[in-house]
Design a protein around this motif. Sequence first.
Motif, PDB file in Angstrom:
ATOM      1  N   THR A 179       0.820  -1.223   0.000  1.00 19.80           N
ATOM      2  CA  THR A 179       0.000   0.000   0.000  1.00 19.80           C
ATOM      3  C   THR A 179       0.850   1.267   0.000  1.00 19.80           C
ATOM      4  O   THR A 179       0.314   2.369   0.024  1.00 19.80           O
ATOM      5  N   SER A 180       2.189   1.102  -0.087  1.00 15.75           N
ATOM      6  CA  SER A 180       3.057   2.282   0.074  1.00 15.75           C
ATOM      7  C   SER A 180       2.865   3.325  -1.031  1.00 15.75           C
ATOM      8  O   SER A 180       3.059   4.502  -0.799  1.00 15.75           O
ATOM      9  N   GLY A 181       2.471   2.896  -2.229  1.00 18.04           N
ATOM     10  CA  GLY A 181       2.308   3.882  -3.298  1.00 18.04           C
ATOM     11  C   GLY A 181       0.855   4.228  -3.583  1.00 18.04           C
ATOM     12  O   GLY A 181       0.571   4.941  -4.538  1.00 18.04           O
ATOM     13  N   PHE A 210      -2.898   0.370  10.936  1.00 17.65           N
ATOM     14  CA  PHE A 210      -4.359   0.342  10.978  1.00 17.65           C
ATOM     15  C   PHE A 210      -4.934  -0.605   9.933  1.00 17.65           C
ATOM     16  O   PHE A 210      -5.852  -1.364  10.220  1.00 17.65           O
ATOM     17  N   ARG A 211      -4.360  -0.575   8.739  1.00 19.06           N
ATOM     18  CA  ARG A 211      -4.850  -1.496   7.714  1.00 19.06           C
ATOM     19  C   ARG A 211      -4.466  -2.931   8.059  1.00 19.06           C
ATOM     20  O   ARG A 211      -5.225  -3.854   7.806  1.00 19.06           O
ATOM     21  N   ALA A 212      -3.282  -3.113   8.642  1.00 18.16           N
ATOM     22  CA  ALA A 212      -2.863  -4.459   9.056  1.00 18.16           C
ATOM     23  C   ALA A 212      -3.887  -5.011  10.036  1.00 18.16           C
ATOM     24  O   ALA A 212      -4.340  -6.150   9.929  1.00 18.16           O
ATOM     25  N   ARG A 213      -4.269  -4.184  10.963  1.00 20.06           N
ATOM     26  CA  ARG A 213      -5.235  -4.584  11.972  1.00 20.06           C
ATOM     27  C   ARG A 213      -6.586  -4.945  11.344  1.00 20.06           C
ATOM     28  O   ARG A 213      -7.229  -5.912  11.742  1.00 20.06           O
ATOM     29  N   PRO A 256      -5.213   7.031  -0.443  1.00 21.77           N
ATOM     30  CA  PRO A 256      -6.080   6.450   0.604  1.00 21.77           C
ATOM     31  C   PRO A 256      -7.261   5.639   0.073  1.00 21.77           C
ATOM     32  O   PRO A 256      -7.562   4.571   0.608  1.00 21.77           O
ATOM     33  N   LYS A 257      -7.855   6.109  -1.007  1.00 24.55           N
ATOM     34  CA  LYS A 257      -9.001   5.365  -1.565  1.00 24.55           C
ATOM     35  C   LYS A 257      -8.519   4.036  -2.145  1.00 24.55           C
ATOM     36  O   LYS A 257      -9.115   2.983  -1.902  1.00 24.55           O
TER      37      LYS A 257
END
Length: 253
Positions: free
Chosen positions: A170-172, A203-206, A175-176
């Motif tokens: 998700t690094s590049g 947060f996304r990992a969670r 947000p959407k």
Amino acid sequence: MELQSPSRALLEADNLTKRYEDGQLALDHVNFAVAAGEIYAMLGGNGAGKTTTINLFLNFIEPTEGEARVDGIVTHRDPLAAKKKLAYVSENVMLYPNFTALQNLDFFARLGGRTDYSKDAYRDVLLRVGLQEEAHGRRLKGFSKGMRQKCGIAIAILKDAPAILLDEPTSGLDPKAAYEFIGLLDSLRGEGKAILMSTHDIFRARDVANTIGIMNQGKLVMQRSKQDLAGEDLEKVYVEYMAGYMDRETETV
Ligand SMILES: Nc1ncnc2c1ncn2[C@@H]1O[C@H](COP(=O)(O)OP(=O)(O)OP(=O)(O)O)[C@@H](O)[C@H]1O
Ligand SMILES: [Mg+2]
């Protein structure tokens, strides 16, 4: 006939250890497993050993001790057989800048031995990863980092391998796109894929992972299931593990 339990481990790190040629101990006896239909998110600061772990699964580098297994295959003993079972998206996706998105998909699908995909299949997968239709026929050299990353993810999906390795996927992404990517991971898990991802996005990992591991200086210092973390502030847990580890380091100095 081979009986396969639904929780069969597809990715296993078994005392996985890597000391680079310059003496740097990047990975220190790490153990974990990711089953079919599971997402494992690996957190940890810069230099913690996340990319090293993924590169060992891909046999880009060989372990100093221990082994990485893909569906039971030891990656450094039989790298070609292991690679057939792996799809991979690197942090900086390297594709052909002079090819269009569709041409890149076709090239890499054929390279992976898949000659059965139609143009519609390419189009569908590009839409699935969120690449807008007007970009499908454009050359990659005009793409942003996130757009290239989407193409890399599309190529990984087309490989249809049982295990997927993602280094900071998700690094590049904006947000959407990052939000939509989590939905995509969820659907791949639903198809029974085993997914190992490194990320800095707590947060996304969670949100998405079944299991979260925290790496610090080559050691897996925490590993907990989503259920076990329910009701806890993962960011706080993360900071505490980092601080706890640093305290111990200080004590031994
Ligand atoms: N080719 C290499 N030769 C020597 N040391 C290396 C090499 N690659 C990585 N390292 C070292 O191994 C350690 C782990 O690096 P790694 O790239 O696995 O970290 P990471 O967790 O992926 O970090 P980041 O979050 O910054 O991507 C670091 O100390 C790094 O300096
Ligand atoms: Mg890394």
